[in-house]
Motif scaffolding. Structure first.
Motif, PDB file in Angstrom:
ATOM      1  N   LEU A  58       0.720  -1.270   0.188  1.00  0.00           N
ATOM      2  CA  LEU A  58      -0.101  -0.104   0.129  1.00  0.00           C
ATOM      3  C   LEU A  58       0.970   1.382   0.109  1.00  0.00           C
ATOM      4  N   ASN A  59       2.099   1.210   0.301  1.00  0.00           N
ATOM      5  CA  ASN A  59       2.801   2.248   0.781  1.00  0.00           C
ATOM      6  C   ASN A  59       3.198   2.924  -0.792  1.00  0.00           C
ATOM      7  N   TYR A  60       3.228   1.912  -1.827  1.00  0.00           N
ATOM      8  CA  TYR A  60       3.879   2.533  -2.818  1.00  0.00           C
ATOM      9  C   TYR A  60       2.774   3.757  -3.397  1.00  0.00           C
ATOM     10  N   SER A  61       1.459   3.299  -3.489  1.00  0.00           N
ATOM     11  CA  SER A  61       0.556   4.402  -3.802  1.00  0.00           C
ATOM     12  C   SER A  61       0.354   5.542  -3.029  1.00  0.00           C
ATOM     13  N   TYR A  62       0.252   5.230  -1.664  1.00  0.00           N
ATOM     14  CA  TYR A  62       0.170   6.632  -0.809  1.00  0.00           C
ATOM     15  C   TYR A  62       1.457   7.274  -0.593  1.00  0.00           C
ATOM     16  N   SER A  63       2.677   6.949  -0.647  1.00  0.00           N
ATOM     17  CA  SER A  63       3.664   7.602  -0.895  1.00  0.00           C
ATOM     18  C   SER A  63       3.708   8.672  -2.055  1.00  0.00           C
ATOM     19  N   LYS A  64       3.410   7.788  -3.017  1.00  0.00           N
ATOM     20  CA  LYS A  64       3.195   8.497  -4.402  1.00  0.00           C
ATOM     21  C   LYS A  64       2.356   9.724  -4.399  1.00  0.00           C
ATOM     22  N   SER A  65       1.271   9.349  -3.806  1.00  0.00           N
ATOM     23  CA  SER A  65       0.309  10.743  -3.683  1.00  0.00           C
ATOM     24  C   SER A  65       0.773  11.870  -2.882  1.00  0.00           C
ATOM     25  N   VAL A  66       1.849  11.606  -1.960  1.00  0.00           N
ATOM     26  CA  VAL A  66       2.379  12.780  -1.305  1.00  0.00           C
ATOM     27  C   VAL A  66       3.378  13.438  -2.058  1.00  0.00           C
ATOM     28  N   ILE A  67       4.219  12.393  -2.411  1.00  0.00           N
ATOM     29  CA  ILE A  67       5.477  13.059  -3.297  1.00  0.00           C
ATOM     30  C   ILE A  67       5.418  13.162  -4.763  1.00  0.00           C
ATOM     31  N   PRO A  68       5.798  14.465  -5.468  1.00  0.00           N
ATOM     32  CA  PRO A  68       6.378  15.398  -4.912  1.00  0.00           C
ATOM     33  C   PRO A  68       5.665  16.679  -4.638  1.00  0.00           C
ATOM     34  N   ASP A  69       4.103  16.785  -4.705  1.00  0.00           N
ATOM     35  CA  ASP A  69       3.398  17.763  -4.873  1.00  0.00           C
ATOM     36  C   ASP A  69       3.095  18.379  -3.314  1.00  0.00           C
ATOM     37  N   TRP A  70       3.117  17.628  -2.518  1.00  0.00           N
ATOM     38  CA  TRP A  70       2.791  18.078  -0.943  1.00  0.00           C
ATOM     39  C   TRP A  70       4.193  18.058   0.037  1.00  0.00           C
ATOM     40  N   ASN A  74       9.466   8.813  -6.652  1.00  0.00           N
ATOM     41  CA  ASN A  74       9.285   9.990  -7.199  1.00  0.00           C
ATOM     42  C   ASN A  74       9.257  10.255  -8.826  1.00  0.00           C
ATOM     43  N   LEU A  75      10.009   9.397  -9.420  1.00  0.00           N
ATOM     44  CA  LEU A  75      10.319   9.506 -10.636  1.00  0.00           C
ATOM     45  C   LEU A  75       9.757   8.234 -11.483  1.00  0.00           C
ATOM     46  N   THR A  76       9.288   7.209 -10.890  1.00  0.00           N
ATOM     47  CA  THR A  76       8.544   6.120 -11.494  1.00  0.00           C
ATOM     48  C   THR A  76       7.050   6.022 -10.946  1.00  0.00           C
ATOM     49  N   SER A  77       6.584   4.741 -11.605  1.00  0.00           N
ATOM     50  CA  SER A  77       5.117   4.713 -11.191  1.00  0.00           C
ATOM     51  C   SER A  77       5.008   3.480 -10.004  1.00  0.00           C
ATOM     52  N   PRO A  78       4.051   3.391  -9.132  1.00  0.00           N
ATOM     53  CA  PRO A  78       3.768   2.485  -8.008  1.00  0.00           C
ATOM     54  C   PRO A  78       3.805   0.923  -8.574  1.00  0.00           C
ATOM     55  N   VAL A  79       3.382   0.893  -9.828  1.00  0.00           N
ATOM     56  CA  VAL A  79       3.276  -0.494 -10.297  1.00  0.00           C
ATOM     57  C   VAL A  79       4.791  -0.812 -10.740  1.00  0.00           C
ATOM     58  N   ASP A  80       5.387  -0.169 -11.245  1.00  0.00           N
ATOM     59  CA  ASP A  80       6.903  -0.465 -11.874  1.00  0.00           C
ATOM     60  C   ASP A  80       7.734  -0.652 -10.724  1.00  0.00           C
ATOM     61  N   SER A  81       7.375   0.058  -9.657  1.00  0.00           N
ATOM     62  CA  SER A  81       8.366  -0.082  -8.322  1.00  0.00           C
ATOM     63  C   SER A  81       7.805  -1.355  -7.514  1.00  0.00           C
ATOM     64  N   ALA A  82       6.644  -1.694  -7.472  1.00  0.00           N
ATOM     65  CA  ALA A  82       6.318  -3.068  -6.902  1.00  0.00           C
ATOM     66  C   ALA A  82       6.784  -4.191  -7.422  1.00  0.00           C
ATOM     67  N   ILE A  83       6.897  -4.152  -9.007  1.00  0.00           N
ATOM     68  CA  ILE A  83       7.344  -5.293  -9.788  1.00  0.00           C
ATOM     69  C   ILE A  83       8.773  -5.263  -9.621  1.00  0.00           C
ATOM     70  N   GLY A 140      14.354   6.401 -12.150  1.00  0.00           N
ATOM     71  CA  GLY A 140      13.729   5.998 -11.009  1.00  0.00           C
ATOM     72  C   GLY A 140      13.714   4.628 -10.786  1.00  0.00           C
ATOM     73  N   ASN A 141      13.405   3.847 -11.916  1.00  0.00           N
ATOM     74  CA  ASN A 141      13.480   2.400 -11.835  1.00  0.00           C
ATOM     75  C   ASN A 141      14.694   1.986 -11.124  1.00  0.00           C
ATOM     76  N   LEU A 142      15.909   2.211 -11.852  1.00  0.00           N
ATOM     77  CA  LEU A 142      17.115   1.907 -11.177  1.00  0.00           C
ATOM     78  C   LEU A 142      17.403   2.103  -9.847  1.00  0.00           C
ATOM     79  N   LEU A 143      16.767   3.513  -9.215  1.00  0.00           N
ATOM     80  CA  LEU A 143      17.062   3.827  -8.032  1.00  0.00           C
ATOM     81  C   LEU A 143      16.207   2.698  -6.974  1.00  0.00           C
ATOM     82  N   VAL A 144      14.927   2.420  -7.579  1.00  0.00           N
ATOM     83  CA  VAL A 144      14.130   1.534  -6.847  1.00  0.00           C
ATOM     84  C   VAL A 144      14.874   0.047  -6.719  1.00  0.00           C
TER      85      VAL A 144
END
Length: 300
Positions: A20-32, A90-99, A154-158
Motif C-alpha cells: 500500500l505504501n507505493y500508492s500512498y507515498s506517490k500521492s504525497v511526493i512531490p506535490d505536497w 518520485n520518478l517512476t510509477s507505483p506498479v513499476d516499483s512494486a514489480i 527512478g526504476n534503477l533507484l528502486v
C-alpha cells in the motif's frame, strides 16, 4: 499460536503495508512533500516511537561489539533503503516499483551465496536469470515508453533500494536472534535519525506545503509514517527472530498484486502487457528458486 505461525503473520502484515505504501507515498511526493521530507518524517517519528517504547518496557542493554552492526543495519535498511526508494518512486510509477521490488529474494539469495550462508545451484541460477529478465524488462521499458531518463532513473533507484534492503535483512538477522525487536528498532532508527536531521530537516520544515495539505493527503502521510514504517518494520523485525531472510523476502512477491490493484483504482497507473509479462517472469524465477530447495536437496 506457534512462534512460526506468528512470524508468518507478522511478515504478511508487513508486506501488506509495504504494498500500500507505493500508492500512498506517490500521492504525497512531490506535490505536497519532497522525498527528503517524507523520509525525514518516517525515520525521525519512528525513532521517537521505538526509543520511547523500548525505554518504557524493555530497557535491554546492547553489547558494545554489536553497535557497529546496528549502525550498518541502520545505513542499509533505514537511511539508505527508505531515502533511495522515495527518490526512485518520485520518478517512476507505483506498479513499476512494486514489480522491481520482487527481485529482493533473488538478491538475498545471491548475497547469501557470496557470504556462504546459502548455495546457488543450477536450478537457482535459472530462476535468477528468469527473474532478473523480468525486472530488467520493467526497468528498461519504463524508461523507453516515458521518453526520458527520469523514469529509467527512478526504476534503477528502486532496484538499488531493493539491493540495500536485501543486505539489511542479512545483516540484521543475527541481531534479531540476540535482542528484542523493539531494542533493535530503537537503535537502528536512532542512528538513522542522527544522520537525517541535519541533512533533511530543512526540506521537511521549509519545503513542505503545510498550509495547503488536504485531509486526504494528511491521511496518506499518517499511513506512510505509522503503517508503512512503525508497524511494518516492527513486523519484519519480529519475523526475523524465527524465519530466514530468504523466507522473509519471499513474501515481497505479493506486493505487485496489491500495489497494482490500488494504484490502478486510484488512477496512478495502468497495468499493460509489458508489466504483466515482467511480473510473470519474476514470479517464474521466484518459483524456480524456491522449489530448488526441494528438487536439488542432496541425500544424506
Amino acid at each position: 499460536m506457534s512462534s512460526r505461525l506468528k512470524a508468518h503473520l507478522y511478515i504478511i502484515t508487513a508486506n501488506l503495508m509495504f504494498a500500500l505504501n507505493y500508492s500512498y507515498s506517490k500521492s504525497v511526493i512531490p506535490d505536497w512533500m519532497l522525498p527528503e521530507g517524507l523520509c525525514f518524517a518516517r525515520i525521525v517519528s519512528a525513532a521517537f516511537f521505538f526509543i520511547g517504547i523500548a525505554f518504557a518496557t524493555i530497557r535491554e542493554r546492547v553489547e558494545r561489539k554489536d553497535i557497529l552492526r546496528l549502525a550498518l543495519a541502520s545505513l542499509l535498511g533505514i537511511g539508505g533503503n527508505q531515502y533511495i526508494f522515495l527518490k526512485g518512486l518520485n520518478l517512476t510509477s507505483p506498479v513499476d516499483s512494486a514489480i522491481i521490488a520482487t527481485v529482493g529474494p533473488v538478491l538475498v539469495l545471491i548475497i547469501s551465496a557470496f557470504l556462504r550462508t546459502d548455495k546457488i545451484t543450477f536450478l537457482k541460477s535459472i530462476g535468477i536469470c528468469v527473474g532478473g529478465t523480468g525486472a530488467m524488462l520493467v526497468i528498461l521499458y519504463g524508461g523507453i515508453t516515458n521518453f526520458g531518463a527520469g523514469h529509467l532513473t527512478g526504476n534503477l533507484l528502486v532496484f538499488l533500494s531493493c539491493l540495500t534492503y536485501a543486505f539489511y535483512l542479512i545483516v540484521v538477522k543475527d541481531l534479531m536472534k540476540k535482542y528484542h525487536p523493539l531494542t533493535v528498532m530503537a537503535w537502528i532508527f536512532g542512528f538513522s535519525s542522527l544522520a537525517v536531521i541535519p541533512v533533511m530537516g530543512g526540506d521537511f520544515v521549509v519545503e513542505t506545503k503545510w498550509s495547503e495539505i488536504p485531509p486526504a493527503i494528511w491521511g496518506a502521510i499518517a499511513f506512510v509514517v505509522i503503517g508503512a514504517t512503525w508497524v511494518s518494520y516492527f513486523c519484519v523485525a519480529s519475523s526475523l527472530r524465527t524465519l530466514k531472510p530468504t523466507t522473509v523476502s519471499i513474501y515481497s512477491y505479493s506486493q505487485p498484486v496489491i500495489a497494482s490493484y490500488v494504484a490502478i483504482l486510484r488512477g496512478q497507473d495502468a497495468f499493460d502487457w509489458v508489466k504483466l509479462a515482467a511480473a510473470a517472469l519474476v514470479f517464474a524465477g521466484v518459483f524456480l528458486v524456491t522449489q530448488s530447495y526441494r528438487f536439488e536437496k542432496k541425500p544424506k
